[in-house]
Design a protein around this motif. Structure first.
Motif, mmCIF file in Angstrom:
data_model
loop_
_atom_site.group_PDB
_atom_site.id
_atom_site.type_symbol
_atom_site.label_atom_id
_atom_site.label_comp_id
_atom_site.label_asym_id
_atom_site.label_seq_id
_atom_site.Cartn_x
_atom_site.Cartn_y
_atom_site.Cartn_z
ATOM 1 N N ASP A 1 0.852 -1.061 0.113
ATOM 2 C CA ASP A 1 0.081 -0.138 0.005
ATOM 3 C C ASP A 1 0.868 1.196 0.073
ATOM 4 N N VAL A 2 0.992 1.795 -1.176
ATOM 5 C CA VAL A 2 1.948 2.968 -1.299
ATOM 6 C C VAL A 2 1.471 3.961 -1.649
ATOM 7 N N GLN A 3 1.461 5.145 -1.198
ATOM 8 C CA GLN A 3 1.074 6.648 -1.150
ATOM 9 C C GLN A 3 2.512 7.704 -1.571
ATOM 10 N N ASN A 4 2.062 8.319 -2.740
ATOM 11 C CA ASN A 4 3.103 9.308 -2.930
ATOM 12 C C ASN A 4 2.241 10.678 -3.327
ATOM 13 N N ARG B 1 -1.971 6.770 -5.101
ATOM 14 C CA ARG B 1 -1.972 5.610 -4.625
ATOM 15 C C ARG B 1 -2.075 4.258 -5.279
ATOM 16 N N TRP B 2 -1.363 3.320 -4.814
ATOM 17 C CA TRP B 2 -1.342 1.901 -5.382
ATOM 18 C C TRP B 2 -1.317 0.795 -4.144
ATOM 19 N N GLN B 3 -2.295 0.254 -4.296
ATOM 20 C CA GLN B 3 -2.339 -0.989 -3.254
ATOM 21 C C GLN B 3 -2.776 -2.128 -3.816
ATOM 22 N N GLY B 4 -2.473 -3.322 -3.334
ATOM 23 C CA GLY B 4 -2.735 -4.711 -3.812
ATOM 24 C C GLY B 4 -1.545 -5.932 -3.300
ATOM 25 N N ALA B 5 -2.121 -7.147 -3.476
ATOM 26 C CA ALA B 5 -1.190 -8.270 -3.360
ATOM 27 C C ALA B 5 -0.367 -8.428 -4.837
ATOM 28 N N LEU B 6 0.971 -8.204 -4.412
ATOM 29 C CA LEU B 6 2.107 -8.400 -5.559
ATOM 30 C C LEU B 6 2.012 -9.768 -5.762
ATOM 31 N N THR B 7 2.040 -10.112 -7.150
ATOM 32 C CA THR B 7 2.296 -11.509 -7.639
ATOM 33 C C THR B 7 3.225 -11.147 -8.853
ATOM 34 N N PRO B 8 3.695 -12.026 -9.359
ATOM 35 C CA PRO B 8 4.676 -12.092 -10.700
ATOM 36 C C PRO B 8 3.989 -11.448 -11.735
ATOM 37 N N GLY B 9 3.002 -11.983 -11.958
ATOM 38 C CA GLY B 9 1.913 -11.390 -13.107
ATOM 39 C C GLY B 9 1.598 -10.029 -12.849
ATOM 40 N N GLN B 10 1.129 -9.609 -11.685
ATOM 41 C CA GLN B 10 0.804 -8.406 -11.387
ATOM 42 C C GLN B 10 1.825 -7.402 -11.424
ATOM 43 N N PHE B 11 3.030 -7.906 -11.116
ATOM 44 C CA PHE B 11 4.185 -6.781 -11.209
ATOM 45 C C PHE B 11 4.422 -6.482 -12.768
ATOM 46 N N ALA B 12 4.269 -7.654 -13.584
ATOM 47 C CA ALA B 12 4.714 -7.427 -14.932
ATOM 48 C C ALA B 12 3.883 -6.511 -15.633
ATOM 49 N N ASP B 13 2.585 -6.621 -15.405
ATOM 50 C CA ASP B 13 1.487 -6.142 -16.035
ATOM 51 C C ASP B 13 1.245 -4.445 -15.406
ATOM 52 N N GLU B 14 1.437 -4.461 -14.213
ATOM 53 C CA GLU B 14 0.900 -3.140 -13.579
ATOM 54 C C GLU B 14 1.984 -2.332 -12.981
ATOM 55 N N ALA C 1 4.464 -10.435 3.956
ATOM 56 C CA ALA C 1 4.012 -9.290 4.696
ATOM 57 C C ALA C 1 3.201 -8.116 4.151
ATOM 58 N N ARG C 2 2.764 -7.407 4.680
ATOM 59 C CA ARG C 2 2.048 -6.028 4.272
ATOM 60 C C ARG C 2 2.836 -4.816 4.294
ATOM 61 N N VAL C 3 3.290 -4.238 3.386
ATOM 62 C CA VAL C 3 4.160 -3.044 3.386
ATOM 63 C C VAL C 3 3.296 -1.820 3.103
ATOM 64 N N THR C 4 3.326 -0.930 4.191
ATOM 65 C CA THR C 4 2.711 0.487 3.963
ATOM 66 C C THR C 4 3.789 1.597 3.908
ATOM 67 N N ALA C 5 3.748 2.301 2.833
ATOM 68 C CA ALA C 5 4.587 3.176 2.635
ATOM 69 C C ALA C 5 4.186 4.639 2.287
ATOM 70 N N ARG C 6 4.304 5.756 2.822
ATOM 71 C CA ARG C 6 4.103 6.888 2.632
ATOM 72 C C ARG C 6 5.287 7.901 2.218
ATOM 73 N N ARG C 7 5.272 8.086 0.986
ATOM 74 C CA ARG C 7 6.302 8.986 0.424
ATOM 75 C C ARG C 7 7.599 8.109 0.482
ATOM 76 N N PRO C 8 7.658 6.991 0.154
ATOM 77 C CA PRO C 8 8.905 5.873 0.236
ATOM 78 C C PRO C 8 10.030 6.597 -0.881
ATOM 79 N N SER C 9 11.218 6.213 -0.167
ATOM 80 C CA SER C 9 12.285 6.689 -1.109
ATOM 81 C C SER C 9 13.493 5.725 -0.873
ATOM 82 N N HIS C 10 14.569 5.620 -1.791
ATOM 83 C CA HIS C 10 15.396 4.367 -1.625
ATOM 84 C C HIS C 10 16.063 4.442 -0.242
#
Length: 310
Positions: free
Chosen positions: A172-175, A184-197, A272-281
């Motif tokens: 769940d990432v907000q920027n 905002r983008w949120q969802g369950a990450l799968t190999p297929g979803q990563f490739a497409d979205e 895990a569930r990762v929630t990020a607000r304004r993520p950076s490296h």
């Protein structure tokens, strides 16, 4: 308990060698990345390993690990004690993780992984074309057992990262970005979803800040954005992107891409569930470093394999 949906239960490597050429986003130098299959069962190192070469000679070998990560402007870098490293590894690491390539040797003849079109899509396509071979070892996941939170700043400038238990890899990432609003983008990450979205989203930045950053980098002796072009970034002028955006929320999706690549320094997909607000490296690294430095906050997990699931 079964493996999270969309993920295999056994490790894998590349079916054959693949090579991509390009230039570095920050150094601007031409570079060739050669990816080779690897299998620990035959004595190869575990995980993803980078090897810097020059004129047929190996300069250094770097196993992917948070311990080798070094802070760099606008990218993630791995570097040895002698100062030899490989930078801008995050897009490739994300593509390998989502492509379920658990073991591979990445040989590069310059300091930086090629930026290609600024996204992970060319890596995803190259890995798909190359193919994957299933290995005998069960696939390992990192199961998070209790929440870990890291913060920087406060109020409107707060950067916050949180990781907590979940049965699959959730994000769940907000920027926000002036002129484009909250994304905002949120969802369950799968190999297929990563490739497409996620994979098609590009590195982005404002053109008016790029030139001062390049000049400052020259003055400090640190290459920054010397290879940035509209062909390899979503280049922002005012409140628009030159050539348009690939999707309306491309910027936050690219934050997800960088986050997945940076968290791949842990060496395995997360449960895990990762929630990020304004993520950076920097914040991404702080989160995974805090998790792995807390022994009772995580454990390795493996799953029984249904027939043919390799």
């Amino acid at each position: 308990m079964s493996a999270p949906p969309g993920w295999r239960t056994h490790e894998g490597t590349l079916a054959r060698e693949l090579t991509l050429d390009g230039h570095g986003l920050h150094t601007g130098r031409r570079v060739r990345a050669r990816l080779l299959p690897s299998d620990p069962a035959r004595g190869d190192p575990r995980g993803i390993v980078f090897r810097r070469v020059h004129a047929g000679r190996t300069l250094t070998t770097l196993a992917v690990s948070p311990k080798l990560r070094r802070a760099q402007p606008l990218c993630t870098m791995l570097r040895d004690a002698d100062g030899i490293g490989v930078r801008t590894v995050e897009h490739l690491l994300a593509a390998l993780l989502a492509g379920e390539i658990d073991h591979a040797l990445v040989e590069v003849d310059a300091e930086e992984i090629p930026i290609l079109d600024g996204s992970a899509a060319p890596w995803v396509e190259a890995i798909r074309t190359c193919g994957r071979i299933g290995l005998a070892a069960p696939k390992r996941f990192i199961r998070v057992l209790r929440p870990i939170v890291v913060r920087d700043g406060e109020g409107a400038g707060l950067h916050e990262m949180r990781i907590e238990p979940a049965r699959c890899y959730e994000l769940d990432v907000q920027n926000d970005l002036r002129g484009f609003g909250e994304m905002r983008w949120q969802g369950a990450l799968t190999p297929g979803q990563f490739a497409d979205e996620i994979a098609p989203s590009r590195s982005y930045g404002r053109v008016k800040w790029a030139v001062p950053a390049i000049v400052a980098g020259y003055l400090r002796g640190v290459p920054i954005l010397r290879g940035a072009r509209p062909s390899c970034t979503a280049s922002i002028v005012g409140a628009r992107v030159l050539g348009g955006m690939r999707m309306p929320d491309e910027f936050v999706r690219h934050r997800v891409l960088d986050l997945v690549g940076d968290l791949a320094l842990a060496g395995a997909p997360l449960l895990a569930r990762v929630t990020a607000r304004r993520p950076s490296h920097e914040m991404n690294f702080r989160l995974i470093d805090a998790l792995l430095s807390t022994p009772d906050a995580w454990e390795w997990a493996e799953f029984a394999s249904p027939p043919g699931d390799r």
